[in-house]
Structure formats: structure tokens, C-alpha cells
Enzyme design. Structure first.
Site, PDB file in Angstrom:
ATOM      1  N   PHE A 190      -1.795  -5.145 -10.949  1.00 41.04           N
ATOM      2  CA  PHE A 190      -1.436  -3.810 -11.414  1.00 41.04           C
ATOM      3  C   PHE A 190       0.071  -3.576 -11.374  1.00 41.04           C
ATOM      4  O   PHE A 190       0.703  -3.264 -12.392  1.00 41.04           O
ATOM      5  CB  PHE A 190      -2.177  -2.783 -10.543  1.00 41.04           C
TER       6      PHE A 190
ATOM      7  N   TYR B 107      -5.380  -3.942   6.915  1.00 40.53           N
ATOM      8  CA  TYR B 107      -4.488  -4.069   5.755  1.00 40.53           C
ATOM      9  C   TYR B 107      -3.069  -3.668   6.141  1.00 40.53           C
ATOM     10  O   TYR B 107      -2.099  -4.392   5.883  1.00 40.53           O
ATOM     11  CB  TYR B 107      -5.018  -3.192   4.623  1.00 40.53           C
TER      12      TYR B 107
END
Length: 312
Positions: free
Chosen positions: A12, A125
Site C-alpha cells: 500500500f 506489532y
């Protein structure tokens, strides 16, 4: 012409970065098959860098879905290999990596996160991203390393992946438009997010490459504005011409993790002062680009190689 080696160009953020950089530089963008940063060992990566001989390296590759081990591999270990590889092949070659607002963890409601604030991530994360940033920060203190992290908040815009809340909303709105459904069901929260246009993120990468000297190893890249997730989804629905109901439904695992961070907003003054960068696109622009992209393409897959900074 200056040669930029860009990793993650199919993701992206990477796609937007490639478009912007190609207007100014020669861009070498290997596919994952050609150069898998996770699988390559240090020796093979050094050999690859010697073949390409880049003037700068930009890493936009990463994961938004995975296990703790996969996050560490994709973010922390890859960063360590890139630092060592660039240092061995061509000291002082600029290395730009995309980091994440998830590195901050909890931000006090109504406050701005500054690069000098303590970072206490609350997800695997975020921990993997902060560890990678710490490696860059440590390496940047050595005279032979010229490295920087762009700590991106919540990127949105054309091509937003299904793994993001606005990407999911766009796919549901597109399906509802096709079927005539009067409602969509989407896991929402009361969170506020700093949504930044992916094209502005690409502009920040360009700014980080162009500046002669980097006065700091970390720069926030955001809009400087916090918007309620519900409000952003409603704005997207209006953009899509959807007049039905948006029902709060089952949240994705990413949204559940993100609920632990109810507020994000970036202090972007450092990037403005040192890089001459500031966002140009409003959230309305970003949502218009997101929806226009969905109308011209099939529903976006959950792209695990496309960054989302705080996953909700």
C-alpha cells in the site's frame, strides 16, 4: 541520475512511494521473489546491494498481520540486516524505513505524540517496530550510517488494504452498492485516529531523501489531527452515496488489538522544521481517493505486506 532501491513497492505505502520517487530518481524496485528480505541472509543481501549499488535505500515492506515471530522477522531482523548490509557495501548511503505510530502505545487523550516522548507499545506489532527503530537510532549514532525512521500514523487513500478499518468499510460499501443492501456491518470502536494520506507519506519519504543532513533519526508522519473512527467511516459512506445504516458488528483481531489505544495524534513539527514536509491532503481528499480506487478495482485483499500504523 540518483538510484533509489525501494523494497515493498507492491504494498500500500510502497506503491505510492514508487510513484513519487520515480518522478525524481531512478527507482529499482525488486519483487519479493527477486529479493526476499526476510529469507535472505546477510551475505546474500550484501551481494544484492553490491549488484544494485543504490545511492539510497527505502524500506516500505512489513506486516500488519502475523505472529510475534513474524513481526520480529519482518521488522526488527530485516532492519538489522539492512543496516549491516548498507554499512558494509556503501557507508553513508541513506537508509529510510517506514515505522509505526504503534511504537508509542498509549497516548494521553487529547495529547500529541512527539518523537521525544517515551515509547511503550502495547502490541507485538508495535514492539517489533520499536525494536527496529531503536536499531536505526543506535546505528545513526555511528559516523558511517545515515539512517532514519518515518513513524507513520494511520495511512489512508487510494489502495487502502482490507486489513484497515477504512479499507474494510470501502469494500463493504462497494458490495452494498452492488446488491442494494440497506446496511453494512462493521466492527467499530470509539477510538480516534490520526489519518494521513498515503500520498503525503510518499512525500515525506521524498523529503527525507532530499534533505542534506538528518538532524534526528525519527520523524512523525501524520496529519496532526485526530478523527473519530466512526466519523471517518460515516464520511466515507457519504462519499460512496450510501444512505443505509452502519451497524456495529464483530471486530477483526486487528481492531481488537487497536482498541487498547483509544487516541492517536501526531506532533509533526519536527518533520516540518527539519524536512520541510507537511501534509497536503485532507481526510476528505483521502477518502475520495480511496473510494474512487475501489470503483475502478476489485475488492482489495488483506495485504500483509502493506503497512498500517495502528491497526483499526
Amino acid at each position: 541520475m540518483v538510484r533509489i532501491l525501494l523494497f515493498g513497492a507492491s504494498g500500500f505505502i510502497g506503491r505510492a512511494v514508487r510513484v513519487v520517487l520515480a518522478e525524481h530518481f531512478t527507482v529499482v524496485a525488486p519483487s519479493r521473489r527477486e529479493c526476499d528480505l526476510v529469507a535472505l541472509d546477510r551475505t546474500d543481501l550484501i551481494a544484492f546491494l553490491r549488484r544494485v549499488r543504490p545511492d539510497a535505500v527505502v524500506n516500505c515492506a512489513g506486516r500488519i498481520v502475523g505472529t510475534a515471530a513474524q513481526f520480529i522477522e519482518a521488522h526488527t531482523l530485516v532492519t538489522a540486516k539492512l543496516i549491516e548490509g548498507v554499512e558494509a557495501v556503501s557507508p553513508r548511503t541513506r537508509l529510510v524505513r517506514i515505522g509505526s505510530a504503534a511504537e508509542y502505545g498509549i497516548i494521553p487523550y487529547g495529547g500529541d505524540a512527539a518523537e521525544t516522548d517515551p515509547a511503550h507499545p502495547v502490541s507485538e506489532y508495535g514492539i517489533s517496530q520499536l525494536a527496529a527503530t531503536d536499531l536505526v537510532r543506535l546505528a545513526a549514532g555511528r559516523p558511517q550510517v545515515d539512517a532514519v525512521v518515518l513513524r507513520v500514523f494511520n495511512p489512508v487513500g487510494p489502495g487502502s488494504p482490507h486489513g484497515t478499518v477504512l479499507g474494510r468499510a470501502a469494500d463493504l460499501l462497494k458490495a452494498a452498492s452492488a446488491s442494494g443492501a440497506g446496511q453494512i456491518e462493521l466492527g467499530l470502536s470509539d477510538a480516534h485516529r490520526d489519518f494521513v494520506d498515503v500520498r503525503d507519506v510518499a512525500g515525506a519519504v521524498l523529503a527525507a531523501l532530499r534533505v542534506d543532513r538528518l538532524p534526528a533519526p525519527v520523524f512523525n508522519v501524520g496529519s496532526g489531527r485526530a478523527v473519530a473512527v466512526r466519523e471517518a467511516v460515516e464520511m466515507l459512506a457519504r462519499q460512496a452515496g450510501f444512505t443505509g445504516h452502519i451497524v456495529d458488528g464483530l471486530r477483526s483481531p486487528a481492531a481488537e488489538r487497536s482498541a487498547a489505544v483509544p487516541w492517536t495524534r501526531a506532533d509533526i513539527s519536527r518533520a516540518a522544521d527539519a524536512l520541510g514536509w507537511s501534509p497536503r491532503h485532507s481526510l476528505a481528499d483521502s477518502l475520495a481517493g480511496l473510494w474512487a480506487g475501489r470503483l475502478g478495482a476489485p475488492a482489495a485483499p488483506n495485504d500483509t505486506l502493506a503497512f498500517e500504523s495502528v491497526t483499526s
